[in-house]
Design a protein around this motif. Structure first.
Motif, PDB file in Angstrom:
ATOM      1  N   GLY A 267      -2.883  20.893  57.171  1.00  0.00           N
ATOM      2  CA  GLY A 267      -3.464  20.690  55.830  1.00  0.00           C
ATOM      3  C   GLY A 267      -3.578  21.973  55.016  1.00  0.00           C
ATOM      4  O   GLY A 267      -4.017  21.943  53.864  1.00  0.00           O
ATOM      5  N   GLU A 268      -3.187  23.085  55.612  1.00  0.00           N
ATOM      6  CA  GLU A 268      -3.238  24.389  54.903  1.00  0.00           C
ATOM      7  C   GLU A 268      -1.824  24.867  54.582  1.00  0.00           C
ATOM      8  O   GLU A 268      -0.882  24.455  55.254  1.00  0.00           O
ATOM      9  CB  GLU A 268      -3.941  25.422  55.790  1.00  0.00           C
ATOM     10  CG  GLU A 268      -5.314  24.991  56.298  1.00  0.00           C
ATOM     11  CD  GLU A 268      -6.348  24.803  55.203  1.00  0.00           C
ATOM     12  OE1 GLU A 268      -6.090  25.236  54.052  1.00  0.00           O
ATOM     13  OE2 GLU A 268      -7.373  24.186  55.460  1.00  0.00           O
ATOM     14  N   PRO A 269      -1.629  25.682  53.595  1.00  0.00           N
ATOM     15  CA  PRO A 269      -2.662  26.200  52.666  1.00  0.00           C
ATOM     16  C   PRO A 269      -2.988  25.150  51.609  1.00  0.00           C
ATOM     17  O   PRO A 269      -2.084  24.463  51.140  1.00  0.00           O
ATOM     18  CB  PRO A 269      -1.971  27.398  52.044  1.00  0.00           C
ATOM     19  CG  PRO A 269      -0.510  27.079  52.108  1.00  0.00           C
ATOM     20  CD  PRO A 269      -0.293  26.232  53.290  1.00  0.00           C
ATOM     21  N   ASN A 270      -4.268  25.026  51.222  1.00  0.00           N
ATOM     22  CA  ASN A 270      -4.651  23.997  50.245  1.00  0.00           C
ATOM     23  C   ASN A 270      -5.277  24.579  48.973  1.00  0.00           C
ATOM     24  O   ASN A 270      -5.664  23.821  48.091  1.00  0.00           O
ATOM     25  CB  ASN A 270      -5.592  22.974  50.885  1.00  0.00           C
ATOM     26  CG  ASN A 270      -6.883  23.619  51.354  1.00  0.00           C
ATOM     27  OD1 ASN A 270      -7.034  24.842  51.271  1.00  0.00           O
ATOM     28  ND2 ASN A 270      -7.801  22.811  51.841  1.00  0.00           N
ATOM     29  N   ASN A 271      -5.413  25.917  48.934  1.00  0.00           N
ATOM     30  CA  ASN A 271      -5.960  26.573  47.735  1.00  0.00           C
ATOM     31  C   ASN A 271      -7.218  25.846  47.257  1.00  0.00           C
ATOM     32  O   ASN A 271      -7.353  25.501  46.078  1.00  0.00           O
ATOM     33  CB  ASN A 271      -4.886  26.604  46.626  1.00  0.00           C
ATOM     34  CG  ASN A 271      -5.245  27.580  45.522  1.00  0.00           C
ATOM     35  OD1 ASN A 271      -5.919  28.590  45.777  1.00  0.00           O
ATOM     36  ND2 ASN A 271      -4.821  27.298  44.295  1.00  0.00           N
ATOM     37  N   GLN A 272      -8.119  25.650  48.215  1.00  0.00           N
ATOM     38  CA  GLN A 272      -9.373  24.920  47.940  1.00  0.00           C
ATOM     39  C   GLN A 272     -10.101  25.514  46.733  1.00  0.00           C
ATOM     40  O   GLN A 272     -10.296  26.724  46.659  1.00  0.00           O
ATOM     41  CB  GLN A 272     -10.268  25.034  49.186  1.00  0.00           C
ATOM     42  CG  GLN A 272     -11.588  24.335  49.122  1.00  0.00           C
ATOM     43  CD  GLN A 272     -11.476  22.899  49.620  1.00  0.00           C
ATOM     44  OE1 GLN A 272     -10.734  22.606  50.540  1.00  0.00           O
ATOM     45  NE2 GLN A 272     -12.202  22.021  48.976  1.00  0.00           N
ATOM     46  N   GLY A 275      -9.084  28.727  44.361  1.00  0.00           N
ATOM     47  CA  GLY A 275      -9.449  30.161  44.487  1.00  0.00           C
ATOM     48  C   GLY A 275      -9.181  30.732  45.857  1.00  0.00           C
ATOM     49  O   GLY A 275      -9.943  31.575  46.334  1.00  0.00           O
ATOM     50  N   GLU A 276      -8.088  30.284  46.513  1.00  0.00           N
ATOM     51  CA  GLU A 276      -7.830  30.797  47.863  1.00  0.00           C
ATOM     52  C   GLU A 276      -6.455  31.449  47.904  1.00  0.00           C
ATOM     53  O   GLU A 276      -5.437  30.763  47.968  1.00  0.00           O
ATOM     54  CB  GLU A 276      -7.915  29.640  48.873  1.00  0.00           C
ATOM     55  CG  GLU A 276      -9.304  29.045  48.959  1.00  0.00           C
ATOM     56  CD  GLU A 276      -9.473  28.041  50.092  1.00  0.00           C
ATOM     57  OE1 GLU A 276     -10.547  28.000  50.716  1.00  0.00           O
ATOM     58  OE2 GLU A 276      -8.519  27.301  50.362  1.00  0.00           O
ATOM     59  N   ASP A 277      -6.450  32.787  47.858  1.00  0.00           N
ATOM     60  CA  ASP A 277      -5.167  33.512  47.822  1.00  0.00           C
ATOM     61  C   ASP A 277      -4.981  34.443  49.019  1.00  0.00           C
ATOM     62  O   ASP A 277      -3.945  35.112  49.112  1.00  0.00           O
ATOM     63  CB  ASP A 277      -5.092  34.349  46.522  1.00  0.00           C
ATOM     64  CG  ASP A 277      -5.068  33.445  45.288  1.00  0.00           C
ATOM     65  OD1 ASP A 277      -4.563  32.308  45.396  1.00  0.00           O
ATOM     66  OD2 ASP A 277      -5.572  33.855  44.232  1.00  0.00           O
ATOM     67  N   TRP A 288      -3.711  29.615  60.777  1.00  0.00           N
ATOM     68  CA  TRP A 288      -3.944  30.227  59.471  1.00  0.00           C
ATOM     69  C   TRP A 288      -4.579  29.276  58.466  1.00  0.00           C
ATOM     70  O   TRP A 288      -4.271  28.094  58.417  1.00  0.00           O
ATOM     71  CB  TRP A 288      -2.618  30.726  58.860  1.00  0.00           C
ATOM     72  CG  TRP A 288      -1.845  31.664  59.740  1.00  0.00           C
ATOM     73  CD1 TRP A 288      -2.261  32.259  60.891  1.00  0.00           C
ATOM     74  CD2 TRP A 288      -0.508  32.097  59.507  1.00  0.00           C
ATOM     75  NE1 TRP A 288      -1.274  33.047  61.417  1.00  0.00           N
ATOM     76  CE2 TRP A 288      -0.172  32.965  60.575  1.00  0.00           C
ATOM     77  CE3 TRP A 288       0.460  31.869  58.538  1.00  0.00           C
ATOM     78  CZ2 TRP A 288       1.076  33.595  60.682  1.00  0.00           C
ATOM     79  CZ3 TRP A 288       1.688  32.498  58.636  1.00  0.00           C
ATOM     80  CH2 TRP A 288       1.992  33.348  59.708  1.00  0.00           C
ATOM     81  N   ASN A 289      -5.414  29.914  57.592  1.00  0.00           N
ATOM     82  CA  ASN A 289      -6.042  29.170  56.490  1.00  0.00           C
ATOM     83  C   ASN A 289      -6.082  30.098  55.276  1.00  0.00           C
ATOM     84  O   ASN A 289      -6.429  31.272  55.398  1.00  0.00           O
ATOM     85  CB  ASN A 289      -7.471  28.778  56.890  1.00  0.00           C
ATOM     86  CG  ASN A 289      -8.241  28.194  55.711  1.00  0.00           C
ATOM     87  OD1 ASN A 289      -7.679  27.442  54.898  1.00  0.00           O
ATOM     88  ND2 ASN A 289      -9.509  28.544  55.601  1.00  0.00           N
ATOM     89  N   ASP A 290      -5.694  29.538  54.097  1.00  0.00           N
ATOM     90  CA  ASP A 290      -5.895  30.344  52.887  1.00  0.00           C
ATOM     91  C   ASP A 290      -7.366  30.238  52.507  1.00  0.00           C
ATOM     92  O   ASP A 290      -7.935  29.142  52.492  1.00  0.00           O
ATOM     93  CB  ASP A 290      -4.970  29.896  51.748  1.00  0.00           C
ATOM     94  CG  ASP A 290      -5.136  28.426  51.378  1.00  0.00           C
ATOM     95  OD1 ASP A 290      -5.614  27.644  52.239  1.00  0.00           O
ATOM     96  OD2 ASP A 290      -4.781  28.057  50.247  1.00  0.00           O
ATOM     97  N   ALA A 291      -7.994  31.390  52.257  1.00  0.00           N
ATOM     98  CA  ALA A 291      -9.436  31.423  51.992  1.00  0.00           C
ATOM     99  C   ALA A 291      -9.692  32.288  50.754  1.00  0.00           C
ATOM    100  O   ALA A 291      -8.783  32.998  50.271  1.00  0.00           O
ATOM    101  CB  ALA A 291     -10.162  31.989  53.208  1.00  0.00           C
TER     102      ALA A 291
END
Ligand code: MMA
Ligand code: CA
Length: 308
Positions: A267-272, A275-277, A288-291
């Motif tokens: 489910g990532e990266p989802n740019n929750q 604002g997740e770069d 990995w997770n975009d945070a």
């Protein structure tokens, strides 16, 4: 009818009824003339009634004879009809019954045969079912055997590759063409040294910390390197050198290389929240997770090339 009417309507009768009560009866008849008339009348009436009775008897006898003849004819006709119609039908029915009786043994034989066939077929079906079950078992066993062998082969192939890698590294080291020196508190894996941050930082703080240690946030290029880092990160969420700051969704490593190998969490990266770069390895499994870059991670990983 006619004689009766004559009797009632006769003038003698009228006269007789007009006589006084004293003059009624034969014994007290007033004269010879009256007595003769009565006898004549009586005789005439008697004759008439005898004739009538005779006629009636004759009619009755004639009619009964006719009736008897009719009855006889009717009886004959009934018998005749019985013979040609009902009797024929009865005979036909009897013949049919006979035929059916004859068919019974054959039919019961056929039924027996069918029952035997059914029994045979049933037992054959159950045998085939058993065979099918066995085949199914064999197939399952064979499938799991193939899978096991496949897994074993894959593992063996992985081990062989590792061995070749190690041998190649050893060979290079022995040859003097590979450097294996790392600073204190840095850990060697293949040609690189890694540092694991001890205090929480934002992505930018981590980046500067790495630079101040003459390194940079890590770029991960293979699953082997990932496995090494997951193990050494020791269940801490850790910043790595990957972000999509310039173009949303286009992630680039800090060393400038493109993203070939990846290890995203499902489910990532989802740019929750849009604002997740910046990318971090998850604490539990290293995926990995975009945070949010301004959020803190418990750890961060720097890399630098090993020296000779
Ligand atoms: C958090 C945050 C996100 C991540 C989701 C996954 C709620 O937000 O870590 O970056 O994508 O969890 O559920
Ligand atoms: Ca995310």
């Amino acid at each position: 009818m006619e004689p009766e009417a004559k009797w009632n309507g006769s003038s003698e009768q009228v006269e007789f009824s007009r006589m006084s009560p004293r003059s009624q009866g034969f014994t007290k008849l007033p004269g010879q003339k009256t007595c003769g008339k009565s006898v004549l009348l009586f005789t005439f009436v008697l004759l008439i009634s005898v004739a009538l009775w005779a006629a009636l008897l004759f009619l009755f006898l004639t009619r009964s004879k006719e009736i008897a003849q009719d009855l006889e004819k009717l009886q004959e006709s009934c018998v005749y009809h019985n013979d040609s119609g009902i009797v024929t039908i009865i005979r036909q029915l009897q013949m049919d019954q006979w035929d059916l009786k004859n068919d019974v043994p054959q039919l019961s034989k056929a039924l027996n045969k069918l029952q035997e066939d059914q029994t045979t077929l049933k037992s054959k079906a159950s045998q085939m079912n058993q065979q099918l079950d066995r085949l199914e078992e064999d197939r399952t066993a064979f499938k799991s055997q193939v899978l096991n062998e496949q897994n074993a082969a894959t593992q063996a192939w992985g081990k062989l590759q590792e061995e070749i890698e190690k041998l190649w590294t050893e060979f290079q080291r022995a040859n003097g063409s590979i450097c294996t020196n790392c600073p204190e508190n840095w850990q060697l894996f293949e040609k690189k040294c890694y540092f694991f941050g001890k205090e929480p930082k934002t992505w930018s703080q981590a980046k500067f910390a790495c630079v101040s240690l003459q390194g940079r946030l890590v770029s991960i290029k293979s699953k082997e390197e990932q496995a090494f880092l997951t193990q050494k990160a020791n269940k801490k969420g850790s910043w790595i050198g990957l972000r999509d700051l310039d173009i949303e969704g286009e992630f680039v490593w800090m060393d400038g290389s493109p993203l070939n190998y990846s290890n995203w969490s499902p489910g990532e990266p989802n740019n929750q929240g849009q604002g997740e770069d910046c990318v971090a390895m998850r604490a539990n499994n290293g995926r990995w997770n975009d945070a949010n870059c301004r959020g803190q991670q418990e750890s961060w990983i720097c890399e630098k090339l090993a020296t000779c």
